[in-house]
Design a protein around this motif. Sequence first.
Motif, PDB file in Angstrom:
ATOM      1  N   UNK A 148       0.687  -1.394  -0.101  1.00 47.71           N
ATOM      2  CA  UNK A 148       0.261   0.042   0.593  1.00 47.71           C
ATOM      3  C   UNK A 148       0.717   1.530  -0.001  1.00 47.71           C
ATOM      4  N   UNK A 149       0.686   2.375  -0.205  1.00 47.90           N
ATOM      5  CA  UNK A 149       0.929   3.725  -0.703  1.00 47.90           C
ATOM      6  C   UNK A 149       0.468   4.403   1.020  1.00 47.90           C
ATOM      7  N   UNK A 150       0.137   3.274   1.766  1.00 44.90           N
ATOM      8  CA  UNK A 150       0.010   4.927   2.475  1.00 44.90           C
ATOM      9  C   UNK A 150       1.300   4.765   3.695  1.00 44.90           C
ATOM     10  N   UNK A 151       1.158   6.459   4.002  1.00 45.73           N
ATOM     11  CA  UNK A 151       2.816   6.370   5.001  1.00 45.73           C
ATOM     12  C   UNK A 151       2.313   5.596   6.094  1.00 45.73           C
ATOM     13  N   UNK A 152       3.729   5.521   6.366  1.00 43.06           N
ATOM     14  CA  UNK A 152       3.565   4.263   8.115  1.00 43.06           C
ATOM     15  C   UNK A 152       4.379   5.360   8.547  1.00 43.06           C
ATOM     16  N   UNK A 153       5.513   5.897   8.969  1.00 38.85           N
ATOM     17  CA  UNK A 153       5.463   7.020  10.460  1.00 38.85           C
ATOM     18  C   UNK A 153       6.120   8.232   9.454  1.00 38.85           C
ATOM     19  N   UNK A 154       6.018   9.658  10.316  1.00 44.65           N
ATOM     20  CA  UNK A 154       6.252  10.429   9.415  1.00 44.65           C
ATOM     21  C   UNK A 154       8.028  11.007  10.356  1.00 44.65           C
ATOM     22  N   UNK A 155       8.450  11.748   9.462  1.00 45.09           N
ATOM     23  CA  UNK A 155       9.949  11.999   9.985  1.00 45.09           C
ATOM     24  C   UNK A 155       9.901  13.909   9.949  1.00 45.09           C
ATOM     25  N   UNK A 164       8.292   2.624   0.652  1.00 43.15           N
ATOM     26  CA  UNK A 164       9.728   2.910   0.839  1.00 43.15           C
ATOM     27  C   UNK A 164      10.695   1.839   0.760  1.00 43.15           C
ATOM     28  N   UNK A 165       9.785   2.031   2.386  1.00 43.64           N
ATOM     29  CA  UNK A 165      10.935   1.117   3.367  1.00 43.64           C
ATOM     30  C   UNK A 165      10.760  -0.141   3.562  1.00 43.64           C
ATOM     31  N   UNK A 166      10.099  -0.376   2.377  1.00 42.38           N
ATOM     32  CA  UNK A 166      10.317  -2.277   2.302  1.00 42.38           C
ATOM     33  C   UNK A 166      11.526  -2.311   1.379  1.00 42.38           C
ATOM     34  N   UNK A 167      11.536  -1.348   0.311  1.00 39.57           N
ATOM     35  CA  UNK A 167      12.691  -1.436  -1.697  1.00 39.57           C
ATOM     36  C   UNK A 167      14.054  -0.802  -0.591  1.00 39.57           C
TER      37      UNK A 167
END
Lengths: 316, 369
Positions: A148-155, A164-167
């Motif tokens: 999914x394209x949902x944000x996981x957390x915010x920095x 992005x985290x996965x890749x």
Amino acid sequence: MDFDGLFSHFGELTTTGLAQGAIYALVALGYTLVYGVLRLINFAHSEVFISGAFAAIWTWGVLGLNQDSEVSGLGSIVLYLLIAMVVAALASALTATVIERIAYRPLRRHNAPPLAFLITAIGASIAISEAFGIFTRRLPQGVPNLVSNEPLFHIAGTPVRIMEVLIIGAALAMMVGLDIFINRTRLGRGIRAVAQDPDTAALMGVNRDRTILLVFIAGGTMAGVAGMLYDIRIGALTYSVGFLLGLKAFTAAVLGGIGNLRGALLGGLLLGLVENYASGLLGTQWKDFAAFVVLVVLLMFRPTGLLGESLGRARA
Amino acid sequence: MSGITERIRTFRQAAGDRWRAAPRWVRWAVLAAVIVFFYALPNKEFYQYLGPIPTTESNFGQVLFTVSIYVLLAVGLNVVVGFAGLLDLGYFGFFAVGAYTVAVLTSPSSDIKTLWPWLAVVPIAIALTTVSGVALGTPTLRLRGDYLAIVTLGFAEMIRIAATSSSFLKGQRGFNQIPHPPGHYADGRPIFGVLDPRPYYWLVLTLILLVVFGVRNLTHSRVGRAWVSIREDEDAAQLMGVPTFKFKLWAFAIGAAIGGLAGALYAGKQNFVNSQNFELLNSIIILAAVILGGSGNIVGAIVGGGLVAYLIERFRGIEVFGVELYEFRFLAFGVILIIMMIFRPQGLIPSRRRAAELKDRRKEVIVGG
């Protein structure tokens, strides 16, 4: 020059750039490995990448997924991703092996001039990419919506997406694995020995052809995983995308210092960032241009790259 | 199997020896006959007797024009790849620079509206491509050969991206109404019109002869000897006092200029230029043509360029088992490149010196190979 655009999307451009850069880095490893051992730019490596990317899509197809399917449940998503990743890695490793056997080994036997290798590599690259083009009727292939394209957390206000985290995570894990393989294992020692001095390594009992094949397989595995990650990042695949991606991955390899494994990581991430910032600054259509400018400027001023050329050795 | 190849080989050798031993006037007569044949070829009165050679699907004169452009490009690329041994994978980029220069300076749809005549722009196009060749070559020719290959490849791709995405170069919409070359028949009709492709073909053919004459003289001069020495062993050439960088740059610039000339001719004929005319794979086709014909040999490059371009057009529109053969053209050239490099790296019509170099290398032993 759109400085406002660059600064207002700076965080976003950084995260997507790093994700794209991680894919470049994985593909760049293939160039770097082969270059380190054979002093050869494996031009057909872009097609090794694309075979992995197609293999992943077709695996999902065989498993009954198409571009419209939505998969729920963490377990099944991870399973689908893992299966596709393994198949993609195998397919790419196989393609790399075939390229080595058909396009390079006969030339090594003839002690052909270096340019001959490059020409067969281009031939292999065109032939494979055209074969995929004819097979897919030159149409883009859709990718199931797995991550999914949902944000996981915010920095600091920048959303960081699961994708992005996965890749980045998968790419880093693969690279750590490769680094351990090259630096710690017996086969890795063989690779380093051949890279250092092929003739001496052969006299010391390292099977040269098998080592070279191993290098192609290792590079292919990385490219296959990159292909799968590319699929889920972009969401569609056309037979001809390999070329430009290959060119950029090569740029990344040169940027970090070709023949240098950690350089490939650094170069890939840097290139991903640079081209994303450039597209924020000048508009997306100039993204590819930026990568090329980096390559030319780099070759003019520091052809050995940021970290220098090496695969466990000081060059003479 | 080996008996047949052996017989072909001895036949070819005998033919080559005979050609070299023939008196000068015989060679000139044969050459003149070949040239006359190619000037006569686009006339229907002549080619209708040639059986399956003329193409069925498209106008044969048009096909011959395309073929002649490819031959010109092959001759130009042969200077770079064949003589100096520099692998230029983006040769079509120079063709694009030439065509776009003409388009921008002559077309009414260009932003700067200079509307100059075609003939005045051709020298500018050639000069600009030469400059772009020097600009690209200066940073990269000092490096190893394979870096050059990648950079030239990137160059061609970037030209294409610039053409597609910059508003100045009009992208897919392109430039129209590019003027034709000047000239009128006695009755006032223009020689270079829209309908008849033959005058363009004759123009290109004449220019090919001039370019070949020039390149041939160059290769027999000090410059040509320097190129060969660089190709054979750059370090040795440098030690012997050959300014290798300078001569490599020369080869690159001359090749670029010929590519620019071809681009200018193409734009003058086509009357329309857009970003789709410059696919990257065209560079590979020309490279395949030079390798196939025999790199380092002008006749080889001509034959290779002609053969490759002609075969592409000949197979257009022909279907086998419901599949259009034209679709397979790039696949076929990829495979041809591999097969040629493995089994016959010197090409169909090799340069004798180049063949000897390759043979020499084969003898060097590899440990543990």
